[in-house]
Motif scaffolding. Structure first.
Motif, PDB file in Angstrom:
ATOM      1  N   ASP A 107      57.758 -19.901 -59.444  1.00 47.79           N
ATOM      2  CA  ASP A 107      58.239 -18.660 -58.833  1.00 47.79           C
ATOM      3  C   ASP A 107      59.056 -18.947 -57.572  1.00 47.79           C
ATOM      4  OD1 ASP A 107      56.993 -17.211 -60.786  1.00 47.79           O
ATOM      5  OD2 ASP A 107      55.233 -16.712 -59.580  1.00 47.79           O
ATOM      6  N   LEU A 108      58.554 -19.891 -56.749  1.00 48.01           N
ATOM      7  CA  LEU A 108      59.252 -20.206 -55.508  1.00 48.01           C
ATOM      8  C   LEU A 108      60.598 -20.847 -55.802  1.00 48.01           C
ATOM      9  CD1 LEU A 108      59.360 -20.320 -52.453  1.00 48.01           C
ATOM     10  CD2 LEU A 108      57.997 -22.428 -52.533  1.00 48.01           C
ATOM     11  N   ALA A 109      60.667 -21.698 -56.800  1.00 48.58           N
ATOM     12  CA  ALA A 109      61.942 -22.337 -57.165  1.00 48.58           C
ATOM     13  C   ALA A 109      62.958 -21.285 -57.600  1.00 48.58           C
ATOM     14  CB  ALA A 109      61.727 -23.367 -58.282  1.00 48.58           C
ATOM     15  N   ARG A 110      62.538 -20.337 -58.436  1.00 46.41           N
ATOM     16  CA  ARG A 110      63.447 -19.285 -58.890  1.00 46.41           C
ATOM     17  C   ARG A 110      63.918 -18.412 -57.710  1.00 46.41           C
ATOM     18  NH1 ARG A 110      60.026 -19.258 -63.523  1.00 46.41           N
ATOM     19  NH2 ARG A 110      58.634 -17.733 -62.525  1.00 46.41           N
ATOM     20  N   SER A 111      62.984 -18.063 -56.844  1.00 46.88           N
ATOM     21  CA  SER A 111      63.330 -17.221 -55.695  1.00 46.88           C
ATOM     22  C   SER A 111      64.286 -17.933 -54.753  1.00 46.88           C
ATOM     23  CB  SER A 111      62.055 -16.811 -54.928  1.00 46.88           C
ATOM     24  OG  SER A 111      61.181 -16.072 -55.748  1.00 46.88           O
ATOM     25  N   ALA A 112      64.018 -19.220 -54.487  1.00 45.41           N
ATOM     26  CA  ALA A 112      64.872 -19.976 -53.569  1.00 45.41           C
ATOM     27  C   ALA A 112      66.285 -20.126 -54.130  1.00 45.41           C
ATOM     28  CB  ALA A 112      64.246 -21.347 -53.296  1.00 45.41           C
TER      29      ALA A 112
END
Length: 199
Positions: free
Chosen positions: A188-193
């Motif tokens: 999730d963090l990778a997609r958001s970043a």
């Protein structure tokens, strides 16, 4: 004519054995994790390493010098720069490596303590900065540069902002709040970043 007698090295000029140096470095990590910097002592380090205090003092003049050297050596190793061929892949790989390092049993105890001591000791602050920020900034700069070259990010994308977006939330959870990562957090963090960087 008699053969010359081989010269002996003068007392006190012994070469510092690398295995002893490594044992001391390992003992420092263990001592930091067990008691923290403030309560850490040369005596405790020597005891854990199985050496005398003299062996420690031959290499470092104080516990501050010892910790600075250790943190500096850790910084020099750096994080490996991922090269997956895509921005999302590189960000996800970086998060995996960073989260693994921050969750290490020793690092999870040592890093928060060093951050506290950095507020009291400018020397520690500078070395911690080079460990926690400068090394990772170099990795993220490369990730951003490669993403720009592939057309995934616009020219002028800011690596400092990228570092904040990618690794900042990880440090917040693992170092400051000290809560476990929920399932799928890194994805999730990778997609958001990546979405934020491309905005």
């Amino acid at each position: 004519m008699t053969a010359p007698t081989p010269r002996r090295a003068p007392a006190g000029a012994a070469v510092l054995r690398e295995d002893v140096t490594e044992a001391i470095r390992a003992a420092v990590f263990e001592e930091l994790a067990a008691v923290g910097f403030a309560r850490m002592s040369i005596e405790g380090i020597a005891r854990r390493a199985g050496v005398g205090k003299t062996a420690v003092y031959r290499r470092w003049k104080s516990k501050l010098d010892l910790v600075l050297d250790l943190v500096g050596a850790f910084a020099a190793q750096g994080l490996p720069a991922p090269d997956t061929g895509s921005l999302h892949g590189d960000v996800r790989a970086l998060l995996e490596v960073a989260s693994h390092a921050l969750r290490h049993p020793v690092a999870s105890k040592v890093i928060p303590d060093l951050l506290v001591e950095a507020a009291r000791h400018p020397e520690i602050a500078e070395t911690v900065k080079s460990t926690l920020l400068d090394g990772q900034q170099g990795v993220v700069t490369r990730i951003v540069r490669e993403a720009v070259a592939r057309g995934e990010l616009p020219e002028g994308a800011d690596p400092a902002r990228a570092l904040d977006l990618i690794v900042g939330p990880l440090y917040w959870r693992l170092v400051v709040v000290r809560t476990p990562l929920p399932p799928g957090y890194a994805d999730d963090l990778a997609r958001s970043a990546v979405a934020a960087l491309g905005a």
